[in-house]
Design an enzyme around this catalytic site. Structure first.
Site, PDB file in Angstrom:
ATOM      1  N   ARG A  28      37.144   8.851 -65.860  1.00  0.00           N
ATOM      2  CA  ARG A  28      37.673  10.175 -66.225  1.00  0.00           C
ATOM      3  C   ARG A  28      38.671  10.089 -67.378  1.00  0.00           C
ATOM      4  O   ARG A  28      38.576  10.855 -68.338  1.00  0.00           O
ATOM      5  CB  ARG A  28      38.328  10.848 -65.017  1.00  0.00           C
ATOM      6  N   ASN A  42      36.276  13.609 -60.210  1.00  0.00           N
ATOM      7  CA  ASN A  42      35.539  12.824 -59.230  1.00  0.00           C
ATOM      8  C   ASN A  42      34.968  13.759 -58.177  1.00  0.00           C
ATOM      9  O   ASN A  42      35.599  14.756 -57.821  1.00  0.00           O
ATOM     10  CB  ASN A  42      36.460  11.816 -58.538  1.00  0.00           C
TER      11      ASN A  42
END
Length: 93
Positions: free
Chosen positions: A21, A39
């Site tokens: 990320r 996530n």
């Protein structure tokens, strides 16, 4: 005038706990692509990205590799209508 697009991504494989990320955010900001990444409970990563088609496609290409510790198995891409919802790129918790 560049074509503006939006893509909804799901990235599967070893993509959590490998800085996916945060690295995607860095790459998106370098490319000038807006959106978010998070996530998912099933171990995948989800992202919605918007910007110039060429830049969004470059970010999608990066998502197929991910950062060095990732092992991407597959990326699902769903093209959507551009909406201009975001400025910048966020990691969503």
């Amino acid at each position: 005038m560049p074509e503006l697009v939006r893509a909804h991504l799901r990235i599967y494989g070893r993509v959590q706990g490998v800085f996916f990320r945060s690295t995607m955010r860095e790459v998106a900001l370098e490319l000038g692509v807006n959106g978010w990444v998070r996530n998912m409970p099933d171990g995948s990563v989800e992202a919605v990205v918007e910007g110039e088609r060429e830049k969004v496609e470059e970010l999608i290409k990066w998502a197929h590799r991910g950062p060095p510790l990732a092992k991407v198995e597959r990326v699902e891409v769903r093209w959507e209508s551009y909406r201009g919802d975001w400025e910048g790129f966020s990691v969503v918790r």
